[in-house]
Design an enzyme around this catalytic site. Structure first.
Site, PDB file in Angstrom:
ATOM      1  N   ALA A  39      34.591  37.680  41.862  1.00 26.31           N
ATOM      2  CA  ALA A  39      33.700  39.297  42.181  1.00 26.31           C
ATOM      3  C   ALA A  39      32.341  39.066  41.885  1.00 26.31           C
ATOM      4  O   ALA A  39      31.936  38.443  41.197  1.00 26.31           O
ATOM      5  CB  ALA A  39      34.452  40.502  41.468  1.00 26.31           C
ATOM      6  N   TYR A 102      35.944  40.633  49.737  1.00 29.40           N
ATOM      7  CA  TYR A 102      36.821  40.413  48.075  1.00 29.40           C
ATOM      8  C   TYR A 102      37.784  41.964  47.984  1.00 29.40           C
ATOM      9  O   TYR A 102      38.274  41.450  47.719  1.00 29.40           O
ATOM     10  CB  TYR A 102      35.272  41.000  47.848  1.00 29.40           C
ATOM     11  CG  TYR A 102      36.267  42.674  45.832  1.00 29.40           C
ATOM     12  CD1 TYR A 102      36.218  41.278  44.950  1.00 29.40           C
ATOM     13  CD2 TYR A 102      35.869  43.510  45.705  1.00 29.40           C
ATOM     14  CE1 TYR A 102      36.776  41.925  44.145  1.00 29.40           C
ATOM     15  CE2 TYR A 102      36.828  43.656  44.527  1.00 29.40           C
ATOM     16  CZ  TYR A 102      36.464  43.142  43.959  1.00 29.40           C
ATOM     17  OH  TYR A 102      37.708  43.384  42.359  1.00 29.40           O
ATOM     18  N   ILE A 165      35.721  50.860  29.921  1.00 30.12           N
ATOM     19  CA  ILE A 165      37.122  49.613  30.004  1.00 30.12           C
ATOM     20  C   ILE A 165      37.911  50.136  28.931  1.00 30.12           C
ATOM     21  O   ILE A 165      39.111  49.125  29.491  1.00 30.12           O
ATOM     22  CB  ILE A 165      36.039  48.066  29.421  1.00 30.12           C
ATOM     23  CG1 ILE A 165      37.131  47.489  29.334  1.00 30.12           C
ATOM     24  CG2 ILE A 165      35.449  48.405  27.773  1.00 30.12           C
ATOM     25  CD1 ILE A 165      37.714  46.735  30.701  1.00 30.12           C
TER      26      ILE A 165
END
Length: 261
Positions: A39, A102, A165
């Site tokens: 990525a 992707y 995150i």
């Protein structure tokens, strides 16, 4: 996140750059969480094969090895990119239509992994939106750079699904505890507005910022003709996709920005 619970969880990291993963003994583990992938590199005809080799083929092969070794759950980190949308509203009935290597590689991996799901092997697929945090890549880093050098920013009326995150890690912990099977859409409880986010970033950097509403017509033109501007200033959200009633949102937005800059 699981490292905060040493009495409940033990975990190891497996390097996938070499061949070790092909010969690794997975039999000592209950869960495999697959996060390795290609990525944040510019896609070209020459490197497109890498996306399928890593994001699809390697992920599926690891899942097969894990299943044959008796692992009970496989968690695959996919992406919102499987929908191929830069603006709009996505719900659980929206049909994926990836437009990049992707996104295509992620969706193809999902379909192959779902074939492995059975009563003894739980496949958990996560399709998070933009993930941000300390040292993250992508648009969030661009906004930090802008906040450091520019005292002005345009007014933008938009909504974006994002996830911090630590909130994503908390979601994974819940998915393990619940042995959650299927496709999931973890995100922060509240949508993010680009202008408000930029103000929060500037504040965390002790920078002063002026929001200019007068340039909004220019922003609308940029959104129409510049793909990156459309991604940064457009609206793209998950709607009616709530999982675990947002119990995994352990860090609020303001605190997450402070921790990320």
């Amino acid at each position: 996140m699981v490292s905060n619970y040493p009495d409940e969880y033990q975990f190891d990291e497996l390097d996938t750059f070499g061949e070790e993963w092909k010969h690794f003994d997975y039999s000592n583990y209950d869960v495999v969480y697959q996060v390795a992938g290609i990525a944040h590199i510019k896609e070209t005809p020459e490197n497109s094969y890498l996306y399928y080799k890593v994001n699809r083929d390697m992920a599926v092969e690891i899942a097969k090895l894990a299943k044959s070794a008796g692992v009970k759950q496989f968690i695959y980190l996919s992406s919102m990119s499987v929908y191929g949308m830069s603006t709009g509203v996505i719900n659980k009935k929206t049909t994926p239509n990836p437009i990049t290597s992707y996104g295509k590689s992620k969706l193809q991996a999902e379909k192959e992994l779902e074939k492995l799901n059975d009563n003894n092997f739980c496949v958990t697929i996560l399709r998070p939106p933009m993930v941000y945090g300390k040292g993250c890549k992508g648009n969030f880093q661009s906004l930090i750079k802008i906040a450091k050098i520019s005292p002005i920013f345009p007014y933008v009326n938009n909504e974006i699904s994002m996830i911090y995150i630590d909130n994503l890690s908390s979601f994974v912990k819940l998915a393990i505890e619940e042995k959650a099977e299927g496709i999931f859409f973890p995100q922060n409880k509240n949508y993010v507005n680009t202008t408000k986010m930029q103000k929060s970033i500037a504040q965390s950097l002790n920078k002063k910022i002026i929001i200019l509403k007068s340039v909004y017509p220019l922003v609308k033109i940029l959104k129409k003709f510049v793909p990156k501007a459309n991604k940064a200033f457009g609206s793209l959200i998950y709607k009616n996709t709530e999982d675990f009633e947002f119990k995994y949102n352990v860090v609020n937005f303001e605190e997450s920005i402070k921790e990320s800059v």
